[in-house]
Design a protein around this motif. Structure first.
Motif, PDB file in Angstrom:
ATOM      1  N   ALA A 194      -2.712  -5.594  50.035  1.00 34.82           N
ATOM      2  CA  ALA A 194      -2.633  -6.845  49.284  1.00 34.82           C
ATOM      3  C   ALA A 194      -1.929  -7.936  50.076  1.00 34.82           C
ATOM      4  N   TRP A 195      -0.861  -7.567  50.756  1.00 33.46           N
ATOM      5  CA  TRP A 195      -0.111  -8.584  51.479  1.00 33.46           C
ATOM      6  C   TRP A 195      -0.944  -9.181  52.606  1.00 33.46           C
ATOM      7  N   GLY A 196      -1.640  -8.329  53.349  1.00 35.16           N
ATOM      8  CA  GLY A 196      -2.478  -8.826  54.435  1.00 35.16           C
ATOM      9  C   GLY A 196      -3.539  -9.789  53.921  1.00 35.16           C
ATOM     10  N   ASP A 197      -4.088  -9.439  52.742  1.00 34.66           N
ATOM     11  CA  ASP A 197      -5.079 -10.335  52.134  1.00 34.66           C
ATOM     12  C   ASP A 197      -4.462 -11.682  51.821  1.00 34.66           C
ATOM     13  N   LEU A 198      -3.260 -11.626  51.189  1.00 36.49           N
ATOM     14  CA  LEU A 198      -2.617 -12.862  50.762  1.00 36.49           C
ATOM     15  C   LEU A 198      -2.374 -13.791  51.941  1.00 36.49           C
ATOM     16  N   VAL A 199      -1.887 -13.251  53.050  1.00 37.86           N
ATOM     17  CA  VAL A 199      -1.567 -14.098  54.199  1.00 37.86           C
ATOM     18  C   VAL A 199      -2.839 -14.697  54.774  1.00 37.86           C
ATOM     19  N   TYR A 200      -3.853 -13.847  54.932  1.00 34.67           N
ATOM     20  CA  TYR A 200      -5.094 -14.353  55.531  1.00 34.67           C
ATOM     21  C   TYR A 200      -5.711 -15.434  54.656  1.00 34.67           C
ATOM     22  N   ASN A 201      -5.807 -15.131  53.345  1.00 34.34           N
ATOM     23  CA  ASN A 201      -6.403 -16.119  52.442  1.00 34.34           C
ATOM     24  C   ASN A 201      -5.581 -17.392  52.417  1.00 34.34           C
ATOM     25  N   GLY A 206       0.437 -10.756  60.028  1.00 33.33           N
ATOM     26  CA  GLY A 206       0.396 -10.578  58.579  1.00 33.33           C
ATOM     27  C   GLY A 206       0.957  -9.231  58.148  1.00 33.33           C
ATOM     28  N   GLY A 207       1.931  -8.723  58.865  1.00 35.05           N
ATOM     29  CA  GLY A 207       2.535  -7.450  58.482  1.00 35.05           C
ATOM     30  C   GLY A 207       3.924  -7.670  57.960  1.00 35.05           C
ATOM     31  N   SER A 208       4.681  -6.599  57.864  1.00 32.41           N
ATOM     32  CA  SER A 208       6.065  -6.737  57.432  1.00 32.41           C
ATOM     33  C   SER A 208       6.873  -5.575  57.962  1.00 32.41           C
ATOM     34  N   ALA A 209       8.160  -5.810  58.038  1.00 30.53           N
ATOM     35  CA  ALA A 209       9.141  -4.775  58.372  1.00 30.53           C
ATOM     36  C   ALA A 209       8.772  -4.033  59.658  1.00 30.53           C
ATOM     37  N   THR A 210       9.078  -2.732  59.709  1.00 27.88           N
ATOM     38  CA  THR A 210       8.928  -1.984  60.960  1.00 27.88           C
ATOM     39  C   THR A 210       7.514  -2.052  61.505  1.00 27.88           C
ATOM     40  N   GLN A 211       6.544  -1.810  60.652  1.00 29.52           N
ATOM     41  CA  GLN A 211       5.160  -1.780  61.126  1.00 29.52           C
ATOM     42  C   GLN A 211       4.675  -3.152  61.509  1.00 29.52           C
ATOM     43  N   GLY A 212       5.359  -4.203  61.081  1.00 34.47           N
ATOM     44  CA  GLY A 212       4.985  -5.540  61.514  1.00 34.47           C
ATOM     45  C   GLY A 212       5.162  -5.717  63.009  1.00 34.47           C
ATOM     46  N   ALA A 249       7.927 -12.120  55.513  1.00 34.61           N
ATOM     47  CA  ALA A 249       7.898 -10.658  55.451  1.00 34.61           C
ATOM     48  C   ALA A 249       8.432 -10.015  56.723  1.00 34.61           C
ATOM     49  N   LEU A 250       8.511 -10.804  57.798  1.00 36.65           N
ATOM     50  CA  LEU A 250       8.999 -10.241  59.059  1.00 36.65           C
ATOM     51  C   LEU A 250      10.504 -10.358  59.203  1.00 36.65           C
ATOM     52  N   LEU A 251      11.145 -10.946  58.185  1.00 35.19           N
ATOM     53  CA  LEU A 251      12.593 -11.131  58.288  1.00 35.19           C
ATOM     54  C   LEU A 251      13.257  -9.816  57.936  1.00 35.19           C
ATOM     55  N   ASN A 252      13.256  -8.922  58.881  1.00 35.51           N
ATOM     56  CA  ASN A 252      13.682  -7.565  58.591  1.00 35.51           C
ATOM     57  C   ASN A 252      14.347  -6.994  59.833  1.00 35.51           C
ATOM     58  N   ALA A 253      15.480  -6.332  59.613  1.00 39.34           N
ATOM     59  CA  ALA A 253      16.257  -5.847  60.760  1.00 39.34           C
ATOM     60  C   ALA A 253      15.470  -4.836  61.582  1.00 39.34           C
ATOM     61  N   ASP A 254      14.664  -4.013  60.903  1.00 32.40           N
ATOM     62  CA  ASP A 254      13.893  -3.004  61.632  1.00 32.40           C
ATOM     63  C   ASP A 254      12.807  -3.649  62.483  1.00 32.40           C
ATOM     64  N   PHE A 255      12.231  -4.733  61.955  1.00 32.86           N
ATOM     65  CA  PHE A 255      11.220  -5.444  62.743  1.00 32.86           C
ATOM     66  C   PHE A 255      11.840  -5.917  64.059  1.00 32.86           C
ATOM     67  N   VAL A 256      13.014  -6.471  63.952  1.00 30.83           N
ATOM     68  CA  VAL A 256      13.688  -6.992  65.140  1.00 30.83           C
ATOM     69  C   VAL A 256      14.035  -5.863  66.096  1.00 30.83           C
TER      70      VAL A 256
END
Lengths: 589, 382, 348
Positions: free
Chosen positions: B166-173, B217-223, B244-251
């Motif tokens: 759903a999130w990927g859809d939302l960002v793309y749309n 269009g991802g989030s967190a670690t997998q972003g 959604a990328l504002l995540n310590a694991d992403f960094v």
């Protein structure tokens, strides 16, 4: 407990259910709605896995197909929910038919693994098709309306859900009590028995698979119009496994197990949600799954049969009603005595390097009893399997009633008029004697799934029952018609198998060691029975080790040793033949 | 079933005696399942919120929390349970868009106000009435701000890669319209699952189009998976993303590959870098303090702040509603809903909220700033 | 799609495939000896990765608690069984095996928590900690129902997977982890960028496939394992204890799972529930190998990796549909080519 009392209890339960919205809190009604919807899908699973023996982890995918079908039709195309029901049922049935045709030939754990596979594949399809809203799903699904009245509230759809469920239970019970239902019950435990009775296991499995899918479709339709929202998450393999848990908790072999299991699991999940935060605050949501799985494992270790069988022990047993004698099924004209009935020419069968049956030829004439004897390992049972089609020949021909049955499938041979019993008795332990013998009449009756479910088969059933009772009388087991086959001692089980074979009205009866395990008076009874059958014109081919039994009974014998035919002739001639004496005793007396 | 009747009878008899003025709030979040990485953050934010203010006037607010396991069916059931059994005055939830939409359907049916902490398009009732609002910045706004910054940076096109959910859809749309308006071309629409181990195929396709920029269009670690793969393939262009990328694991997982990524963000993320005159500064620092006290760790993430802001909206609306009706009654729910929809200039950590009847969102352009990742820290880029 | 892209995709596919090989081998090993389709196998690999990551950040992995609880349970069950069978002389050995041995790494990790450890030590401890889990699970969960049908064992295995992944979520949280790679070296082979970690994975799978092959062909223990798989009763008659061979199978398989977890953690983000999908895909490979042949399983697993890689290029969204859709024709092919054991279906 009589049938009348049972119906009274049933009516009382239905009354209580009808009054529930008045008696219970709104959330309890919500819970009951979920229980009803789950119970529909689990009912399909009970039919499929509990009774039919096909363990499926993917029923949730079928629920999803119907839910999405109706959501799409009502939201995107604007049709009424009732059209959504038709589309849901049709689409799910079609997908199930295709999947079943492809995968149902798999056996055992391969089939179950395939259900995980397509369950996952379908789930990912839901999440990726743009018309289905992908992972956001489809929302704003309209409620079902009956004659202008919209079933938007919990209470209103409660009645619809439980009406459907009760009707489904009744129809399923009807089905299991009918001709095809008996065939479904015969599926579990191996193909060979079913095929020897003329049943096509694949067709029955496919039909059961589609029926289970249709029940899931019904569940999906109700779910979509109750939640007014669908997304892929509720149709995941995890939910399919939850259905399995519900079926196992309730009792997989019983239809009522579906409702009981759905109720227990739903209520348990609800109370875990309430009480776990008290015990372990903070991590409660995550602990739920663990607690649940552990309970599931404990259940599988300790109480595999589920709750319903346990409860049934304490409830009064249902007194079966004695069937009314009502006509009989058509009987075949036995061929004229002395005509060649079965002709075996040059039959050969190999198992790797071992030649089990080596160029064996003999002929069986109508109205006689032929005994096939020989030391252990001579290839007698293999010969039987070749004749009845359980094994294919490598070389040779077999002719029966003028036709060539060499390449025919087992069930076609059964329908042509050969009925058999087995060296190791093949019975379904949980079927009554009456039902077991009724199974033998499968080839002589024709009512299908529809007729069985809708109870349109009563006339034919009555005739078949009369036939079955008669056969049980002939073998002396009629007074125990409603006992379970598994409770009989071995000797009676053999007689039961013979009754079942006779119920098929064969031209040739093939008996594999019928006297093994019988006491002398029982053997005498059996001999008398076989002689009576011969008088009626039935032809009998049997394998036996008990020489006294055989020699006093048969008209002719064929002796086999190491796969080849040694000699044939009347008992007197055989007894004197030095080759036979050498084979049995190792030397000429 | 029988036990429920007995229990209900006992509870009713006990309850009839006390005339409660206590407000009850039902909170649903995902503590397990795919939505749990965000759901757990919402949970912590709610803990901070309750730490910040746990009573209204003299009455303590009762908060009942349930887990939906990222399953919309469970979210629906939980919402029903909270309303029908616990008789909550307000629903707040949940971590995934499908589950939030499912909860709104229940709110609409049972006529209970709801604050959604996921960015969803709030469905209305059949009569057009709205019972729910959505707290966060709408995804379209989140993406618009980023796309506008791309235009400012001189990008003519970009390649998109996002979650297959759903999130990927939302960002793309959400990127379609702003990209068209700004004259920027979207070159690819690649997707990957949250559990994927490799996105080589997708990244190869993207690199083959020679994009000026990449929108994540991802989030967190997998972003962090696409940036890592892009770096391996030698892509050196700019990266853009959403909050959604504002995540310590992403960094942490992204390391050098995500250095310099620019994302739109609620002001609370960089609260300490904001000028004192910024509307969000004071309340964000209070939020941080409450969070530290309630959860024992500090935070710079934005998700927990949505819970906090939802609580602020609730407090503000409840104060006004209490003047006209008593909590625990249907009249109070209506009053609360009306009060929520007439929220004016409420200062929150993410935005200044103004809700109007008929609209789901209450934020405007002030609710997003641009931040850039520099040396593992998010830097405010006005 | 040109040659270079195809080469990159192929390499990527082989790298994923190599991981599936290790897990696939373990699955086949356990099934061959115990008839259990050990669905939670992927979870054990994930647990190793998560434990390693936890040790890297200096935390105390929850795996310690799991091992301790399982050890106590298993020891209690084994003890009760031995007391009932009046075989008290075997109690000390049972306790040593089920209680003391698993608790040693658990205690070591517990004591070492919070301190920074060197990489070999971290890896060694993670492996040692995860190693006892599968044999302990076997004792606690599967041994009481060892004679049940394959289907029931499969259902229990699935339930066990849920329990393990649920525990994983509780212990390690919902976020994924990536550990430090064993080697940062990157090779440039004919224009293709290959990192040493990938080579290590491929090398490991080749080495272990080879070692398994040698073990089964040439050692007496290996042959005992094969014997148990072919005929349990026959094996018992010649003095092989099915329980022991089962435990050895689980131990060996755990080693494979642990190693694969350690190897993939640096190249892939591992979540608490990553194990399931990885295990399922490895399982497709195992089915290609008919759950019996190790070399074909390895080939099958590589095939799955390649298929995944190429289909993610062509249509990333439908990748899973393709990979799991593949399972059905494979099952069909395998089921037909194996001799149909019809009457094996015992009535419940």
């Amino acid at each position: 407990m009589t049938a009348f009392q049972l119906r009274f209890a049933g009516a009382g339960t239905i009354l209580l259910l009808a009054l529930a919205p008045v008696l219970l809190s709104p959330f309890s009604i919500t819970l009951l709605n979920y229980i009803g919807i789950y119970a529909l899908a689990v009912l399909g699973l009970v039919l499929l896995a509990g009774i039919g023996g096909m363990l499926s982890f993917g029923q949730a995918a079928f629920v999803g197909i119907a839910a999405y079908a109706t959501a799409w039709l009502t939201v995107r195309e604007g049709y009424s929910p009732w059209f959504g029901l038709v589309l849901g049922l049709a689409l799910t049935g079609l997908v199930a038919a295709i999947l079943g045709a492809v995968t149902l030939r798999l056996g055992g754990h391969f089939l179950s693994l395939s259900t995980i596979a397509w369950g996952l594949a379908i789930y990912f399809l839901f999440g990726n098709l743009p018309t289905l809203g992908q992972f956001n799903g489809i929302s704003d699904i309209p409620p079902i309306s009956i004659g202008g009245y919209a079933l938007a509230s919990s209470e209103s759809i409660y009645y619809l859900i439980w009406s459907f469920l009760i009707v489904a239970l009744l129809l399923a019970a009807n089905l299991l009590d009918s001709r095809e239902g008996r065939a479904i019950r015969a599926l579990r435990g191996g193909r060979i028995m079913a095929e020897s009775l003329g049943i096509d296991p694949f067709r029955i499995k496919l039909a059961t698979f589609v029926i289970a899918a249709l029940l899931s479709a019904l569940s999906g339709w109700l779910y979509a119009h109750m939640s007014r929202f669908v997304s892929p998450a509720p149709f995941d393999v995890n939910v399919g496994i939850l259905y399995l848990l519900m079926a196992m908790v309730g009792g997989m072999a019983h239809l009522s197990g579906a409702v009981v299991g759905a109720a227990i699991v739903t209520l348990l999940k609800n109370s875990i949600q309430d009480y776990l935060p008290v015990i372990a605050p903070g991590a409660s949501g995550q602990l739920e799954v663990v607690v649940f799985s552990v309970l599931f494992i404990l259940l599988l270790q300790r109480a595999r049969a589920g709750l319903v069988p346990f409860a049934l022990r304490y409830l009064p047993r249902l007194q079966p009603s004695t069937p009314l004698a009502a006509g009989s099924l058509d009987r075949r004209h036995q061929p004229e005595r002395g005509q060649p009935l079965l002709t075996v020419t040059g039959a050969t069968r190999r198992f790797g390097g071992l030649v089990a049956v080596n160029d064996v030829s003999f002929e069986l004439c109508a109205g006689e009893i032929l005994g096939l004897i020989g030391p252990n390992g001579a290839g007698k049972t293999t010969m039987f399997n070749l004749i009845t089609g359980a094994l294919p020949l490598h070389q040779g021909r077999i002719g029966f009633l003028g036709g060539d049955i060499t390449r025919r499938a087992q069930r076609q041979i059964a329908r042509a008029g050969i009925a058999r019993t087995f060296q190791h008795v093949k019975l379904r332990k949980t079927m009554t004697l009456l039902d077991t013998v009724l199974l033998g009449t499968y080839g002589r009756t024709s009512c299908g799934f529809f007729a069985g479910t809708l109870r349109l088969d009563r006339a034919e059933e009555a005739r078949a029952r009369a036939e079955a009772i008669w056969q049980l009388q002939r073998v002396g087991l009629a007074d125990r018609a409603f006992e379970l086959a598994g409770n009989l001692p071995l000797g009676n089980q053999r007689l039961l198998e013979i009754a079942r074979a006779l119920a098929a009205d064969p031209a040739l009866l093939v008996l594999d060691e019928p006297a093994a395990g019988l006491r002398p008076p029982e053997k005498a009874e059996l001999a008398r029975l076989l002689e009576a059958l011969r008088t009626e014109g039935l032809t009998i081919l049997l394998v036996e080790h008990d020489m006294d039994f055989v020699m006093g009974l048969v008209d002719r014998t064929v002796v086999m040793d190491f796969g080849s035919k040694l000699c044939e002739g009347t008992p007197a001639v055989i007894r004197r033949d030095p080759r036979v004496q050498e084979a049995y005793l190792g030397g000429v007396a | 079933m029988k036990n429920s009747i007995v229990a209900a009878a006992i509870a009713a008899s006990l309850w009839a005696g006390t005339a409660h003025a206590q407000i009850t709030v039902g909170f649903v979040t995902s503590q397990s399942g795919p939505g749990s990485s965000i759901g757990v953050l919402y949970d912590r934010g709610m803990k901070a919120a309750v730490e910040y203010a746990s009573s209204l006037g003299a009455e303590k607010i009762k908060l009942i929390q349930l887990d939906d396991g990222s399953d919309p069916s469970a979210a629906t059931r939980n919402a029903r349970k909270l309303v029908e059994e616990n008789k909550v005055d307000l629903l707040i939830g949940t971590a995934t868009a499908p589950s939030s939409i499912a909860m709104v359907a229940v709110a609409n049916e049972l006529k209970v106000p709801m604050i959604s902490i996921s960015p969803i398009t709030v469905p209305a009732t059949d009569s057009g009435d709205r019972w729910a609002i959505a707290m966060p910045q709408p995804p379209s706004l989140m993406v618009k701000v980023v796309v506008d910054r791309m235009k400012r940076d001189g990008m003519k096109n970009f390649a998109y890669i996002g979650f297959s959910d759903a999130w990927g859809d939302l960002v793309y749309n959400g990127a379609q319209k702003p990209a068209e308006a700004d004259g920027i071309k979207i070159l690819t629409n690649e997707r990957y699952a949250r559990t994927d181990t490799s996105v080589t195929g997708q990244v190869l396709k993207m690199v083959a189009t020679h994009p000026d920029a990449v929108l994540l269009g991802g989030s967190a670690t997998q972003g962090a998976l696409p940036p890592l793969a892009l770096a391996e393939r030698g892509y050196k262009g700019p990266l853009y993303g959403t909050p959604a990328l504002l995540n310590a694991d992403f960094v942490r997982v992204g390391g050098k590959a995500v250095e310099g990524v620019q994302v739109s963000a609620g002001p609370v993320i960089v609260a300490e870098q904001l000028p004192d005159t910024h509307f969000s500064k004071k309340i964000s620092m209070e939020f941080r303090a409450a969070y530290q006290k309630a959860n024992g760790t500090s935070t710079t993430d934005g998700f927990s702040a949505y819970s906090f802001d939802a609580w602020l909206v609730f407090l503000d609306a409840a104060k006004r509603a209490m003047a006209t009706a008593k909590p625990g009654t249907p009249e109070f729910r209506v009053a609360l809903k009306n009060a929520i929809f007439t929220t004016k200039d409420l200062v929150g950590t993410h935005a200044i909220y103004n809700f109007k009847p008929g609209e789901s969102y209450g934020v405007d352009d002030r609710s997003l700033v641009l931040v850039r990742l520099v040396n593992g820290q998010w830097k405010y880029e006005p | 799609m040109n040659g270079e892209i195809a080469a990159i995709l192929a390499m990527d596919g082989i790298a994923s495939g190599a991981i599936y090989v290790l897990i696939g081998l373990g699955l086949v090993l356990i099934f061959a000896v115990t008839r259990v389709i050990f669905v939670p196998f992927g979870d054990i690999a994930a647990f190793t990765a998560l434990t390693l990551a936890s040790l890297e950040t200096g935390g105390l992995p929850g795996t310690v608690g799991l091992v301790a609880v399982l050890a106590v349970l298993a020891a209690a069950m084994e003890g009760t069984a031995l007391v009932r069978a009046r075989a008290l002389n075997r109690l000390p050995r049972a306790f040593l095996f089920y209680l003391v041995l698993p608790l040693v790494p658990a205690a070591a990790v517990w004591l070492a928590a919070g301190t920074t450890l060197s990489m070999p030590l971290r890896i060694g401890l993670s492996l040692a900690l995860v190693l006892p889990i599968a044999p302990l699970l076997d004792r606690v969960v599967f041994r009481p129902i060892a004679d049940a049908s394959v289907l029931l064992l499969l259902t229990v295995a699935v339930a066990l997977h849920f329990a393990l992944s649920g525990l994983g979520l509780m212990f390690f949280g919902p976020e994924g982890v990536r550990t430090k790679p064993l080697s940062d070296v990157v090779f440039d082979i004919a224009g293709l960028i290959v990192n040493a970690q990938t080579l290590l994975i491929v090398a490991a799978s080749i080495v272990f496939s080879g070692m398994l092959f040698l073990f089964f062909e040439f050692t007496i223990q290996g042959k005992a394992l094969r014997a148990t798989a072919v005929n349990r009763t026959g094996a018992r008659l010649v003095g092989i204890r099915p329980a022991t061979t089962g435990t050895i199978a689980y131990l060996l398989a755990s080693l494979l799972a642990g190693i694969s977890g350690v190897l993939i953690a640096p190249v892939t983000t591992i979540f608490y529930d990553s194990g399931f999908l990885i295990g399922l895909k490895a399982f497709v490979g195992a089915i290609i190998g008919a759950m019996a042949s190790y070399p074909v399983t390895a080939l099958g697993a590589v095939l799955v990796g390649l298929l995944e890689s190429f289909s993610s290029f062509w249509s990333s969204a439908y990748k899973e549909v393709v990979v799991f859709g593949l399972l059905i024709p494979v099952l069909l092919w395998r089921s037909l080519s194996m001799a149909s054991t019809d009457e094996e279906e015992a009535e419940e």
